[in-house]
Scaffold this motif. Structure first.
Motif, mmCIF file in Angstrom:
data_model
loop_
_atom_site.group_PDB
_atom_site.id
_atom_site.type_symbol
_atom_site.label_atom_id
_atom_site.label_comp_id
_atom_site.label_asym_id
_atom_site.label_seq_id
_atom_site.Cartn_x
_atom_site.Cartn_y
_atom_site.Cartn_z
ATOM 1 N N MET A 81 0.838 -1.197 0.000
ATOM 2 C CA MET A 81 0.000 0.000 0.000
ATOM 3 C C MET A 81 0.870 1.243 0.000
ATOM 4 N N ARG A 82 0.576 2.147 -0.929
ATOM 5 C CA ARG A 82 1.349 3.376 -1.062
ATOM 6 C C ARG A 82 0.787 4.502 -0.218
ATOM 7 N N GLY A 83 -0.518 4.445 0.087
ATOM 8 C CA GLY A 83 -1.128 5.524 0.853
ATOM 9 C C GLY A 83 -2.578 5.234 1.176
ATOM 10 N N ASN A 119 -3.509 8.956 -2.219
ATOM 11 C CA ASN A 119 -2.165 8.415 -2.040
ATOM 12 C C ASN A 119 -1.130 9.539 -1.945
ATOM 13 N N LYS A 120 -1.333 10.592 -2.730
ATOM 14 C CA LYS A 120 -0.404 11.726 -2.724
ATOM 15 C C LYS A 120 -0.567 12.552 -1.446
ATOM 16 N N ALA A 121 -1.813 12.720 -0.992
ATOM 17 C CA ALA A 121 -2.081 13.542 0.194
ATOM 18 C C ALA A 121 -1.629 12.849 1.481
ATOM 19 N N VAL A 122 -1.849 11.511 1.556
ATOM 20 C CA VAL A 122 -1.506 10.765 2.791
ATOM 21 C C VAL A 122 -0.698 9.526 2.401
ATOM 22 N N PRO A 123 0.606 9.708 2.128
ATOM 23 C CA PRO A 123 1.449 8.546 1.773
ATOM 24 C C PRO A 123 1.829 7.750 3.016
ATOM 25 N N PHE A 124 2.055 6.457 2.822
ATOM 26 C CA PHE A 124 2.458 5.592 3.923
ATOM 27 C C PHE A 124 3.980 5.441 4.032
ATOM 28 N N SER A 125 4.702 5.807 2.985
ATOM 29 C CA SER A 125 6.155 5.644 3.005
ATOM 30 C C SER A 125 6.830 6.746 3.814
#
Length: 77
Positions: A30-32, A69-75
Motif C-alpha cells: 500500500m502506497r497511501g 495516495n499523494k495527500a496521505v502517503p504511507f512511506s
C-alpha cells in the motif's frame, strides 16, 4: 432441514457457480490512504456496485485514489 425438490439448487450450489472477482490493478504494498480505501471498498463489494452504476463510464475512482495516495502517503520520505 426442509426437503428440496429434485432439480433445485440450494444456496451453496448457487454460490459455487459464481465467477471469481477480478484482481485489482495494483497488488504491491500500500502506497497511501487511497490504496487502503480501495482495498476496503473492494472487500465490502462497494466498488462492484459503483462500477455497475457507472455503466462503463469513468467514475473517477482512480483519480481519487491517486489524490489520496499523494495527500496521505504511507512511506517514510
Amino acid at each position: 432441514m426442509g426437503y428440496m425438490q429434485p432439480g433445485t439448487e440450494g444456496v451453496m450450489e448457487r454460490t459455487r457457480h459464481q465467477e471469481p472477482e477480478p484482481e485489482p490493478e495494483y497488488t504491491g504494498p500500500m502506497r497511501g490512504l487511497g490504496d487502503m480505501v480501495h482495498k476496503v471498498l473492494e472487500k465490502t463489494g462497494v466498488a462492484k456496485v459503483v462500477k455497475r452504476a457507472a455503466k462503463g463510464k469513468d467514475c473517477g475512482c482512480a483519480a481519487r485514489r491517486k489524490a489520496l495516495n499523494k495527500a496521505v502517503p504511507f512511506s517514510k520520505g
